[in-house]
Design a protein around this motif. Structure first.
Motif, short mmCIF file in Angstrom:
data_model
loop_
_atom_site.label_atom_id
_atom_site.label_comp_id
_atom_site.label_asym_id
_atom_site.label_seq_id
_atom_site.Cartn_x
_atom_site.Cartn_y
_atom_site.Cartn_z
N LEU B 12 0.72 -1.16 0.04
CA LEU B 12 0.13 -0.08 0.05
C LEU B 12 1.02 1.37 0.04
CD1 LEU B 12 -3.11 0.66 0.22
CD2 LEU B 12 -2.85 1.01 2.62
N ILE B 13 1.98 1.20 1.03
CA ILE B 13 2.69 2.32 0.69
C ILE B 13 3.30 2.50 -0.65
CG2 ILE B 13 5.05 3.29 1.77
CD1 ILE B 13 4.33 1.59 4.34
N MET B 14 3.86 1.51 -1.36
CA MET B 14 4.42 1.86 -2.50
C MET B 14 3.33 2.10 -3.57
SD MET B 14 6.79 -1.83 -2.64
CE MET B 14 7.32 -1.23 -4.33
N PHE B 15 2.21 1.65 -3.54
CA PHE B 15 1.05 1.95 -4.38
C PHE B 15 0.69 3.55 -4.26
CE2 PHE B 15 -3.06 2.28 -6.20
CZ PHE B 15 -2.92 1.76 -7.43
N THR B 16 0.57 3.80 -2.71
CA THR B 16 0.02 5.21 -2.63
C THR B 16 1.46 6.22 -3.24
OG1 THR B 16 -0.63 4.54 -0.69
CG2 THR B 16 -0.44 6.97 -0.82
N CYS B 17 2.73 5.78 -2.90
CA CYS B 17 3.75 6.61 -3.54
C CYS B 17 3.65 6.69 -4.96
CB CYS B 17 5.11 6.21 -2.99
SG CYS B 17 5.69 6.31 -1.23
N THR B 19 0.94 6.54 -6.97
CA THR B 19 -0.17 7.21 -7.32
C THR B 19 -0.02 8.57 -7.10
OG1 THR B 19 -1.55 5.46 -6.47
CG2 THR B 19 -2.59 7.36 -7.08
N LEU B 20 0.75 8.98 -6.08
CA LEU B 20 0.94 10.35 -5.72
C LEU B 20 1.93 10.74 -6.97
CD1 LEU B 20 0.81 10.53 -1.87
CD2 LEU B 20 -0.91 11.23 -3.59
#
Lengths: 172, 100, 352, 649
Positions: B12-17, B19-20
């Motif tokens: 999730l952290i990687m995905f959020t990074c 996406t942002l």
């Protein structure tokens, strides 16, 4: 024990690297960090017993795809304008909105995720699974596999077509 | 034994990074790299699930995702080059040809 | 717990051995290259530096050079990207050493009732790992060229990376028949499958060997594929701006890569640590000692690798350099179709 | 293919060939095609009539195909052949053929004539549809079709604004009548559930008593049909289009505006005689209307100078006779006059056409005169036509007109007045026809030198048909010799007998029309006949003498003496101006008002407002269409999050 230590070590590095990849100023640095990121991610895969995927990750992602990025950065002007543009206030508002959305979403997700029971967890067959992957790939997934090869072919052709300089003489 | 949620949180952290990065970096190259990051986060979820559930389908899916990522990167970068040649910039803020 | 510490210790010892081997490579190889070049060109070569009155055929010349390199002043170009300028040699060396650690240098030896394989890390994906890791070596070169902020360096690194990416494909494809024939990715089991000399890779997959041999040169940027560092065109390519120990690290990485590929070639196509015409099991029987047999195997592998190292040198002083378009044409238009056909024909034969 | 289909299809085929397929530049080819088509139709009609009248007891329904089948409404393509329609068929195709031939000569100076001939053939086809249709809707197709062809032919020379306007006027005035027709059709269907003439006839003939409601609706239908007839047959107050229709080529005037189309109203009323018999009050209206039209138009014709205008008003006047004949219950007399009028009016028009042709399209009688020696053949046939129309005893017009007058006299209460007006009109007719004849053919030639030099007799293609028509004009009257004369010379009245099966009186109406069967003394009839004949002769004598020396002489003195009356008549009672002021101008002003206020402000405002509103709203909303890739992506991601949030609750 060792697995847990390795995981949290890798996970913390990956977190830092992921954040760094999208925040650093220079594209080259970002690519390098992304390489490390993928490399360590391959480590996590290996930790999960997916050795084949880990190696594939290194060969294809780190060894080929990111080299492409590297190439492009070098072909383009290295001094290209890297200034961030756009309305800062608007960006901040949207940024907060998306971040809050993600936070909310992840919170909800973990809240609602059904916890895995002991019976669900099967890890015996994961040792030396390259052979099984090969079998599945060429039996159950043969059509997707062939389609993937077609996709790659299309990718090659279109990449060449798109990036080709319009040539002066039409014979080329 | 690391609980599965922790793998997911990492993903999730990687995905959020990613996406942002896609949404807020004003640079096509960074956007493409962020997309790679997102794909990798998804791959991590696949591999984790595959590993915890003892089902190889997840890993095969990763195989296909990597194939797709290769194509995506190839074409995307070709477009970046074409755009740079045509417009002299890879900042999407200056590429508003479809402005309404 | 005992076992864990024992294995840990064994691993540390193996690491040290491999590192020592790797560190020994450049001095010896540099000396060999210079002497061989001189020999082929009817010159003397370095023959003066010796110990006291023993000249030792100039063997100590390398030692002196090494000392010189280490103690030289480090120069960093003003416009260089400092971080990557310093990081680049390391980035090229680490994958090389990692690849070396995955090689199987021999059968296991038995110490204190424990079987210790002569291989640092045994992965079931075997040489795929080696291929992947050696692919990572590109970043060292690319970043080196980019960080130098020097046109020649940049061009050299672009050439090097393009060349390596291109030749990785036929190399990987050329190894697929080996996997098909020996039905394994692990180097140890591949070597075991080559107990009979007539079942060596060179006999069963000659075209694969041919392709692998060519790509071996290309992957290591050696002559005749040394366009990335061709002195006459690009001064020295990506390591133009590098001096002293950083330059030494590049050298080290190059020779380690050469050695890795040479060893891999021996393992895959020439039976690895199998002594010719004497299968390993028979050797153990003959000698009556497991450890001795393994040692003899190890030496055999080293000899085979040494031949390929010699081949590198031999080719370097024999063949002229390719032109860049010829290089690409050879890679994409000849080797890739050939290797694909090879895979196809081999699979066809194996199916029948 | 039976005779009916052939009759119908030849003119249509000719029209299609000429107008759509060949489009030939060659005048000869176009004419050959159309004349052949018309002649074939004529012969087919001959055979058809013979066949029907001899073998099928004078009545046959041809059912070609079904057309509208909706609920209880069933309208097939069916055609009725009976004595009336076969008579009309023969008039249309026969006189039509002659006029087609004549037109070839008359139009010989035109550039391309295929259009003209195609219209002409199409007109014949439509007219045939009108007269053969077995139900209201087929008749209506024909009714509208002839209106269309009339419009097309009146404005055939549409390059001139005047002609285009005349066509438009004819079309628009006819619309009023057509609305009457349509409403009548609706009402008929509502009341009787069928549109077939035969069905209606059977229903009404066999019903002995009718409810008040039924009678009312029949009266209304008759009234609406009368409106339709007024439009098509140019009766008061809708006659105004016919004089203007003279803007078309003269053969067109002869065929459409004299012989056939304008008589459609009379035909229709005869076809619906069973209706009209049941509405005696409407019949009175019809009779009075016809009488007034006849007199009114005749007075206008007295002073017109345009040769075709005189004939046009004469036509209106004669149509008034016919309508009056129908109105007094003498449908047979009306149709008989239709037949004779078709012959002599076609003859007169074509003769006038020949004169105009010879005078190089000059139509003013004041510039003519003395053409007797230039156009001897035309003069001869024209004189016969004049004698026929004014009703000189022995000529066809005499028999038909006299029969109408006799029938009118017998009409109760107002009959004598009708007769008196009719007789007066006959006198006027004699006067203006002789005036026309004298001014055109007698005395000195008053045209300019240039025209005079080129006057010569028309070719045979033009006077040939005239000769045939002249023959018919003289002798066609003998098919319907009134009983009082017929008994004397031994010629029975064929015509009345011939039409008997068509004109049947419903039982329910018989008590209102008993006077038709009353026996009158022959002496009275002779007296009336003598009176009207003397009026005719008086009028003829006056007309000839007044204009013997051209427009000078006595006529000038009279003109000065009655200058106000003359002016009043010359301006056609100011009817056109009246209409202009009462209807056209207010209509135009209302249109202007609607255009300026309603169209420009409301409709345009609405449409433009929608557009402008869209532009404003899109300008407002285009901020989100920034073209910014990442802005889109942000909203996409937010949308996805909202979506997921919705499912995760």
């Amino acid at each position: 024990m060792g697995e847990a230590i390795s995981f949290y070590f890798l996970a913390s590095i990956l977190t830092v690297l992921s954040i760094a990849v999208v925040t650093v100023q220079k594209p080259v640095v970002a690519v390098a960090l992304l390489v490390f990121n993928l490399f360590f991610l391959a480590g996590v895969y290996a930790l999960l017993g997916a050795h084949f995927i880990a190696v594939i990750q290194v060969i294809i992602y780190a060894g080929a795809i990111l080299v492409l990025f590297m190439f492009v950065i070098m072909i383009l002007n290295p001094d290209m304008d890297l200034k961030e543009t756009g309305d800062k206030g608007k960006k901040f508002i949207l940024f907060s909105a998306v971040s809050v959305g993600f936070l909310f979403f992840s919170f909800k997700m973990f809240e609602q995720m059904a916890p895995l029971t002991k019976e669900d967890i099967v890890s015996e067959i994961l040792e030396d699974n390259t052979y099984e992957i090969g079998l599945q790939l060429f039996e159950d997934y043969i059509w997707p596999f062939e389609l993937a090869s077609l996709l790659i072919l299309l990718g090659i052709v279109s990449a060449i077509l798109i990036s080709r300089k319009p040539s002066q003489n039409k014979s080329v | 034994m690391v609980p599965i949620e922790h793998y997911f949180i990492l993903a999730l952290i990687m995905f959020t990074c990613g996406t942002l990065g896609v949404l807020f970096r004003r640079n096509l190259l960074f956007m493409l790299m962020s997309i790679e990051l997102m794909l990798n986060a998804v791959n991590l979820v696949f591999v984790t699930a595959s590993s915890f559930l003892g089902d190889l389908d997840g890993q095969i899916m990763v195989f296909f995702v990597i194939t797709l990522a290769a194509c995506e990167a190839g074409i995307g970068l070709a477009m970046v080059i074409a755009i740079y040649r045509r417009y002299g910039t890879i900042n999407p803020d200056f590429l508003k040809v479809l402005r309404g | 717990m005992d076992l864990f510490y024992f294995e840990l210790m064994a691993a540390v010892v193996k690491m040290c051995v491999i590192l020592a081997m790797a560190l020994q490579l450049p001095p010896i190889m540099v000396w060999i290259e210079r002497r061989a070049g001189a020999f082929m060109q009817r010159r003397k070569g370095p023959n003066r530096v010796g110990l006291f009155k023993w000249r030792l055929w100039g063997l100590l010349q390398s030692l002196v050079d090494t000392i010189k390199l280490i103690f030289k002043e480090e120069s960093v170009p003003e416009d260089a990207d400092k971080v990557f300028f310093h990081l680049a040699p390391v980035l090229s060396l680490i994958p090389a050493l990692l690849a070396l650690s995955a090689l199987s240098f021999g059968n296991y030896i038995i110490l204190f009732d424990h079987e210790i394989p002569l291989q640092l890390i045994n992965l079931n994906v075997g040489f795929l790992f080696i291929l992947g890791i050696s692919g990572m070596g590109i970043y060292g070169i690319v970043l080196a060229g980019w960080a130098s902020s020097n046109k020649f360096s940049l061009l050299g690194s672009l050439r090097a990376s393009a060349q390596m990416v291109s030749y990785e494909i036929p190399m990987g494809l050329s190894l697929i028949p080996i996997v098909l024939i020996y039905n394994s990715l692990e180097l140890g089991s591949i070597v075991e499958a080559q107990a009979n000399t007539w079942q060596w890779g060179i006999f069963l997959a000659p075209i694969s060997f041919f392709i692998f041999l060519i790509t071996m040169f290309a992957e290591t940027n050696r002559a005749p594929f040394d366009l990335a560092e061709s002195e006459s065109e690009l001064i020295a390519g990506f390591h133009t701006e590098f001096g002293s120990s950083k330059f030494a690290l590049f050298y080290l990485a190059e020779y380690v890569n050469m050695f890795t590929l040479a060893t891999l070639c021996s393992i895959l196509f020439f039976g690895g640590w199998q002594v010719p015409f004497i299968p390993h099991l028979k050797l153990i029987e003959l000698l009556g000692s497991h450890n001795l047999a393994s040692f003899i195997g190890f030496v055999t592998l080293l000899l085979k690798s040494a031949f390929f190292m010699w081949l590198y040198v031999w080719v370097r002083w024999t063949l002229p350099r390719f032109r860049y378009d010829q290089l690409m044409k050879l890679g994409w238009k000849f080797l890739i179709p050939l290797s694909l056909g090879n895979v196809f024909v081999t699979s066809l034969i194996l199916m029948m | 293919m039976n005779w009916l289909e052939m009759t119908l299809c030849f003119p249509l085929l000719g029209a299609i060939l000429n107008g759509l397929i060949l489009r030939s530049e060659s005048k000869t080819l176009a004419q050959i095609v159309s004349v052949t088509a018309c002649f074939l139709a004529f012969f087919s009609a001959l055979f058809l009539s013979y066949d029907v009248l001899t073998h099928h007891e004078g009545l046959k329904v041809y059912h070609l195909a079904s057309w509208i089948e909706a609920g209880s409404l069933s309208v097939p393509f069916s055609f009725l052949i009976d004595p009336l329609s076969s008579l009309m068929l023969l008039i249309i195709t026969g006189i039509g053929s002659l006029i087609h031939i004549y037109a070839g000569g008359y139009m010989s100076h035109e550039k391309t004539t295929y259009r003209f001939f195609a219209y002409l053939n199409l007109f014949v086809f439509m007219m045939l549809l009108l007269v053969t249709g077995e139900n209201f809707l087929i008749m209506f197709i024909g009714w509208e079709g002839v209106g269309l062809c009339s419009y097309l032919l009146i404005s055939y020379w549409f390059e001139e604004d005047k002609n285009a306007k005349a066509g438009m006027k004819a079309f628009l005035v006819n619309r009023i009548g057509d609305i009457g027709f349509l409403f009548a059709v609706f009402l008929t269907f509502k009341q009787f559930g069928t549109l077939s003439f035969l069905d209606l006839k059977n229903i009404l003939l066999n019903s002995h008593t009718l409810t008040q409601e039924m009678q009312n609706s029949i009266a209304l239908i008759c009234l609406l049909m009368l409106v339709a007839a007024c439009g098509k047959s140019a009766q008061l107050p809708l006659y105004v289009w016919l004089p203007d229709a003279m803007a078309g080529p003269t053969p067109v005037s002869a065929l459409i505006h004299a012989a056939t189309m304008v008589t459609a109203g009379v035909y229709m009323m005869t076809r619906l005689s069973f209706f009209y018999f049941l509405a005696p009050q409407i019949m009175t209206v019809v009779a009075v209307l016809g009488c007034l039209t006849a007199f009114f138009a005749a007075t206008i014709a007295l002073v017109q100078n345009d040769i075709k205008k005189v004939l046009a008003y004469s036509t209106v006047s004669q149509l008034g006779y016919m309508v009056m004949g129908c109105g007094v219950g003498g449908f047979g007399a009306g149709v008989f006059h239709l037949l004779t009028h078709a012959c002599f009016k076609a003859l007169l028009f074509l003769g006038a056409g020949s004169v105009i042709f010879a005078m190089h399209h000059k139509q003013d009688m004041m510039e003519m005169g003395g053409l007797k020696k230039y156009l001897p053949k035309t003069h001869a046939v024209f004189l016969l036509g004049v004698l026929a129309i004014i009703g000189v005893p022995g000529f066809s017009g005499f028999f038909s007109k006299d029969e109408i007058l006799w029938k009118a006299f017998n009409y109760p209460v107002i009959g004598p007045y009708l007769w008196a007006f009719g007789t007066l009109t006959a006198g006027c007719t004699a006067f203006y026809m002789l005036r026309l004849y004298t001014l055109t053919f007698c005395g000195e030639n008053r045209s300019d030198h240039h025209t005079k030099k080129h006057i010569e007799e028309t070719p045979v293609i033009m006077w040939g048909p005239l000769a045939v028509l002249a023959f018919l004009s003289v002798f066609i009257g003998f098919v319907g010799v009134p009983a009082v004369i017929g008994d004397l010379v031994g010629i029975p009245n064929f015509f009345e007998h011939y039409l008997e099966p068509v004109i049947k009186m419903p039982h329910a109406a018989e008590e209102n029309w008993h006077f038709l069967r009353d026996h009158h003394s022959h002496a009275l009839e002779w007296t009336l006949m003598g009176t009207s004949t003397s009026f005719v002769l008086l009028g003829a004598l006056l007309g000839f003498n007044f204009y013997k020396r051209g427009p000078k002489g006595i006529s000038l003195i009279l003109k000065k003496k009655f200058s106000r009356t003359h002016k009043f008549l010359t301006n056609k009672y100011y009817v056109d101006e009246f209409y202009e002021n009462i209807f056209v101008t207010p209509l135009q002003e209302m249109s202007q008002f609607l255009w300026k206020i309603f169209d420009l402000i409301f409709i345009n405002g609405f449409i433009n407002g929608v557009g402008r509103g869209l532009m404003i709203s899109s300008a407002l909303s285009s901020w989100k269409n920034s073209g910014g890739l990442q802005t889109y992506a942000v909203f996409f991601v937010l949308g996805c999050l909202v979506f997921l949030g919705f499912f995760l609750k």
